[in-house]
Write a protein that holds these residues in place. Structure first.
Motif, PDB file in Angstrom:
ATOM      1  N   ALA A 211       0.831  -1.214   0.000  1.00  0.00           N
ATOM      2  CA  ALA A 211       0.000   0.000   0.000  1.00  0.00           C
ATOM      3  C   ALA A 211       0.863   1.260   0.000  1.00  0.00           C
ATOM      4  CB  ALA A 211      -0.937   0.000   1.203  1.00  0.00           C
ATOM      5  N   SER A 212       1.979   1.239   0.727  1.00  0.00           N
ATOM      6  CA  SER A 212       2.823   2.437   0.821  1.00  0.00           C
ATOM      7  C   SER A 212       3.714   2.616  -0.403  1.00  0.00           C
ATOM      8  CB  SER A 212       3.689   2.364   2.080  1.00  0.00           C
ATOM      9  OG  SER A 212       4.511   1.210   2.046  1.00  0.00           O
ATOM     10  N   ASP A 213       3.723   1.648  -1.332  1.00  0.00           N
ATOM     11  CA  ASP A 213       4.541   1.787  -2.545  1.00  0.00           C
ATOM     12  C   ASP A 213       3.957   2.832  -3.486  1.00  0.00           C
ATOM     13  OD1 ASP A 213       6.150  -0.241  -1.589  1.00  0.00           O
ATOM     14  OD2 ASP A 213       5.068  -1.809  -2.673  1.00  0.00           O
ATOM     15  N   ARG A 214       2.655   2.984  -3.446  1.00  0.00           N
ATOM     16  CA  ARG A 214       2.011   3.941  -4.340  1.00  0.00           C
ATOM     17  C   ARG A 214       2.151   5.345  -3.764  1.00  0.00           C
ATOM     18  NH1 ARG A 214      -1.676  -0.559  -4.306  1.00  0.00           N
ATOM     19  NH2 ARG A 214      -1.571  -1.616  -6.317  1.00  0.00           N
ATOM     20  N   ASN A 215       2.272   6.315  -4.652  1.00  0.00           N
ATOM     21  CA  ASN A 215       2.442   7.703  -4.238  1.00  0.00           C
ATOM     22  C   ASN A 215       1.101   8.260  -3.762  1.00  0.00           C
ATOM     23  OD1 ASN A 215       2.737  10.537  -4.162  1.00  0.00           O
ATOM     24  ND2 ASN A 215       4.416  10.460  -5.633  1.00  0.00           N
ATOM     25  N   LEU A 216       0.970   8.429  -2.458  1.00  0.00           N
ATOM     26  CA  LEU A 216      -0.269   8.951  -1.884  1.00  0.00           C
ATOM     27  C   LEU A 216      -0.139  10.424  -1.494  1.00  0.00           C
ATOM     28  CD1 LEU A 216      -1.238   5.887   0.367  1.00  0.00           C
ATOM     29  CD2 LEU A 216      -2.087   6.441  -1.914  1.00  0.00           C
ATOM     30  N   VAL A 217       0.955  11.049  -1.911  1.00  0.00           N
ATOM     31  CA  VAL A 217       1.209  12.453  -1.560  1.00  0.00           C
ATOM     32  C   VAL A 217       0.831  13.380  -2.703  1.00  0.00           C
ATOM     33  CG1 VAL A 217       2.980  14.127  -0.904  1.00  0.00           C
ATOM     34  CG2 VAL A 217       3.058  11.796   0.022  1.00  0.00           C
ATOM     35  N   ASP A 218       1.313  13.065  -3.905  1.00  0.00           N
ATOM     36  CA  ASP A 218       1.105  13.940  -5.064  1.00  0.00           C
ATOM     37  C   ASP A 218      -0.173  13.550  -5.796  1.00  0.00           C
ATOM     38  OD1 ASP A 218       3.686  14.937  -4.467  1.00  0.00           O
ATOM     39  OD2 ASP A 218       4.592  13.316  -5.616  1.00  0.00           O
ATOM     40  N   VAL A 219      -1.179  14.390  -5.725  1.00  0.00           N
ATOM     41  CA  VAL A 219      -2.445  14.108  -6.411  1.00  0.00           C
ATOM     42  C   VAL A 219      -2.251  14.254  -7.919  1.00  0.00           C
ATOM     43  CG1 VAL A 219      -4.781  14.955  -6.835  1.00  0.00           C
ATOM     44  CG2 VAL A 219      -3.944  14.737  -4.494  1.00  0.00           C
ATOM     45  N   ARG A 220      -2.529  13.168  -8.645  1.00  0.00           N
ATOM     46  CA  ARG A 220      -2.431  13.163 -10.103  1.00  0.00           C
ATOM     47  C   ARG A 220      -3.652  12.433 -10.659  1.00  0.00           C
ATOM     48  NH1 ARG A 220       0.808  16.245  -8.567  1.00  0.00           N
ATOM     49  NH2 ARG A 220       3.076  16.242  -8.900  1.00  0.00           N
ATOM     50  N   PHE A 221      -4.468  13.159 -11.415  1.00  0.00           N
ATOM     51  CA  PHE A 221      -5.677  12.563 -12.002  1.00  0.00           C
ATOM     52  C   PHE A 221      -5.759  12.979 -13.469  1.00  0.00           C
ATOM     53  CE2 PHE A 221     -10.249  12.359 -12.963  1.00  0.00           C
ATOM     54  CZ  PHE A 221     -10.528  11.064 -12.548  1.00  0.00           C
ATOM     55  N   PRO A 222      -5.175  12.174 -14.385  1.00  0.00           N
ATOM     56  CA  PRO A 222      -5.308  12.474 -15.820  1.00  0.00           C
ATOM     57  C   PRO A 222      -6.731  12.169 -16.283  1.00  0.00           C
ATOM     58  CG  PRO A 222      -3.499  10.920 -15.365  1.00  0.00           C
ATOM     59  CD  PRO A 222      -4.342  10.993 -14.144  1.00  0.00           C
ATOM     60  N   VAL A 223      -7.340  13.110 -16.957  1.00  0.00           N
ATOM     61  CA  VAL A 223      -8.725  12.933 -17.416  1.00  0.00           C
ATOM     62  C   VAL A 223      -8.729  12.043 -18.653  1.00  0.00           C
ATOM     63  CG1 VAL A 223     -10.773  14.097 -18.293  1.00  0.00           C
ATOM     64  CG2 VAL A 223      -9.415  15.144 -16.459  1.00  0.00           C
ATOM     65  N   GLN A 224      -9.513  10.975 -18.571  1.00  0.00           N
ATOM     66  CA  GLN A 224      -9.595  10.042 -19.691  1.00  0.00           C
ATOM     67  C   GLN A 224     -10.813  10.309 -20.562  1.00  0.00           C
ATOM     68  OE1 GLN A 224      -9.196   5.983 -18.482  1.00  0.00           O
ATOM     69  NE2 GLN A 224      -9.880   5.157 -20.430  1.00  0.00           N
ATOM     70  N   TYR A 225     -11.902  10.743 -19.932  1.00  0.00           N
ATOM     71  CA  TYR A 225     -13.157  10.888 -20.681  1.00  0.00           C
ATOM     72  C   TYR A 225     -14.065  11.857 -19.932  1.00  0.00           C
ATOM     73  CZ  TYR A 225     -17.262   9.397 -23.406  1.00  0.00           C
ATOM     74  OH  TYR A 225     -18.346   9.357 -24.231  1.00  0.00           O
ATOM     75  N   VAL A 226     -14.763  12.701 -20.678  1.00  0.00           N
ATOM     76  CA  VAL A 226     -15.738  13.628 -20.085  1.00  0.00           C
ATOM     77  C   VAL A 226     -17.125  13.030 -20.251  1.00  0.00           C
ATOM     78  CG1 VAL A 226     -16.691  15.957 -20.102  1.00  0.00           C
ATOM     79  CG2 VAL A 226     -14.262  15.590 -20.619  1.00  0.00           C
ATOM     80  N   ILE A 227     -17.843  12.842 -19.156  1.00  0.00           N
ATOM     81  CA  ILE A 227     -19.154  12.193 -19.186  1.00  0.00           C
ATOM     82  C   ILE A 227     -20.245  13.259 -19.168  1.00  0.00           C
ATOM     83  CG2 ILE A 227     -20.731  10.664 -17.940  1.00  0.00           C
ATOM     84  CD1 ILE A 227     -18.319   9.126 -16.944  1.00  0.00           C
TER      85      ILE A 227
END
Length: 420
Positions: A211-227
């Motif tokens: 669980a701690s391997d993933r970066n939980l500090v830097d918020v990154r959300f690439p938009v894939q699709y607009v609904i």
């Protein structure tokens, strides 16, 4: 129940496919008809035992040569965890296949034949797993039954490999003596190795903390699709505008202030929706739909992040690239398509700094091009800004693929070292 993705690697005939077959067999993850087919093929070949490697060696060429060529994915589960296995080929001519299989792995198992010890291929596999920033590495010393379960031999291999791993970026290294053929220390502890005080391989896979391997500090959300459900029968959905994608980093919650790139406009999250309904938070690797309080012109390829924690906005990157094309070479002035997160653009190779010998770690600065399965450091110029992080900080926003513009074939995989 979380999912552990792990890759296996090793030299030819080190027992990778047999090990995976043993894990599937002992965890009751294969059907009776599959087992019957394997037993029948084993009898036809005249072997005195059930050859469990046949469960994963799927291609006819693999079975005939007794080697793994393609990346074979297998799935199984225990009461504690679900697993996705990538059985990656060990031969140097299939380096691109190993890079593909290990790129998404949480853990890598490198097999070593106890009789042969640490080979050149073993070092190459360890280097590739460290280059791809696989967080956990298990060195499985296989075929211990052929060295009479010798503790001295196991310790020799451990000392030699530990000295080599000190040169690499390996954060978690575990050694386990096993016999994939007989099942020693694979699913349960073996009485044949009373000197070994560690856990079995499956126990380690079930309990390794990821669980701690993933970066939980830097918020990154690439938009894939607009609904935008324009034809919705529910009147309440006529004004719905959501941004779908996968969380690549950080934790998102309703009420959080977020920044949109490339516009630089800020808003707050009004809700986070999933197929099963709204959730109170989203984290990697969840796929969600985010709704914002304000109307902002957002489209595929854009990035949602925190106002005070932004990725680098870059059009020039320095990267390590594994070249995967047989038809062409990667040379300066080559024009390609780059796909990074959900954003696609054109790229120009400005410079090839060096080619890396994956066996000796030697840098060949006189190299003029990269051929199939070769790895080197390159400079890329991109036609439009990309929202990137260094690969060491975030494997998802730091990785990309290169595509041939004429054939649309994937010809390279890259890891960002610097950006500007």
């Amino acid at each position: 129940m979380d999912i552990l993705r792990f890759a296996t690697a090793g030299s030819v005939d080190d027992g990778k496919s047999t090990l995976i077959g043993r894990l599937l067999y002992d965890s009751k993850a294969i059907f009776e008809d599959q087992l019957e087919a394997v037993e029948r093929t084993s009898r036809d070949r005249g072997t005195e035992y059930t050859d469990l490697s046949l469960l994963t060696d799927g291609l006819r060429a693999e079975r005939e040569q007794g080697i793994t060529i393609d990346v074979a994915y297998r799935y199984f589960a225990t009461p504690k965890r679900k697993f996705i296995i990538a059985d990656t080929p060990g031969h140097i001519q299939y380096t691109r296949n190993m890079v593909t299989g290990a790129s998404t792995a949480d853990l890598a198992i490198v097999l070593i034949d106890a009789r042969k010890g640490v080979l050149e291929q073993s070092r190459r596999h360890a280097f590739l797993t460290s280059l791809l920033r696989v967080p956990h590495l298990v060195l499985a010393v296989n075929k211990m039954d052929l060295v009479d379960y010798s503790q001295e031999r196991f310790e020799e291999i451990r000392e030699e490999f530990t000295a080599f791993a000190a040169k690499l970026n390996v954060t978690d290294l575990t050694f386990i003596p096993i016999s994939a053929l007989h099942g020693d220390n694979v699913v349960s502890r073996s009485e044949n190795t009373p000197w070994y005080q560690g856990t079995s391989l499956l126990h380690h896979l079930e309990n390794v903390h990821i669980a701690s391997d993933r970066n939980l500090v830097d918020v990154r959300f690439p938009v894939q699709y607009v609904i935008r459900p324009h034809n919705a029968t529910d009147p309440g959905l006529h004004d719905y505008r959501g941004y779908a994608g996968q969380v690549y980093g950080g934790v998102l919650k309703p009420g959080d202030e977020v920044l949109h790139l490339p516009s630089g406009l800020t808003s707050r999250i009004s809700s986070i929706d999933t197929f099963d309904g709204p959730v109170t938070e989203a984290f990697p690797p969840m796929s969600v739909t985010i709704r914002l309080e304000d109307d902002i012109d957002i489209s595929r390829g854009d990035m949602i992040c925190r106002p005070n924690n932004k990725p680098q906005v870059a059009q020039e990157v320095e990267a390590m690239v594994c070249w995967m094309s047989e038809a062409a070479k990667l040379a300066p002035r080559t024009k390609l398509t780059i796909k990074h997160t959900t954003r696609t653009a054109r790229a120009l190779v400005r410079d090839l700094h060096y080619r890396l010998d994956v066996n000796t770690l030697h840098r060949d600065e006189s190299a003029s091009a990269l051929s199939l399965n070769e790895i080197g450091r390159v400079s890329l110029r991109i036609t439009q800004p990309m929202f990137v992080d260094d690969y060491a900080r975030n494997r998802l926003t730091g990785g990309f693929i290169l595509i041939d513009e004429a054939t649309h074939s994937t010809v390279g995989a890259g890891m960002i070292l610097e950006s500007r």
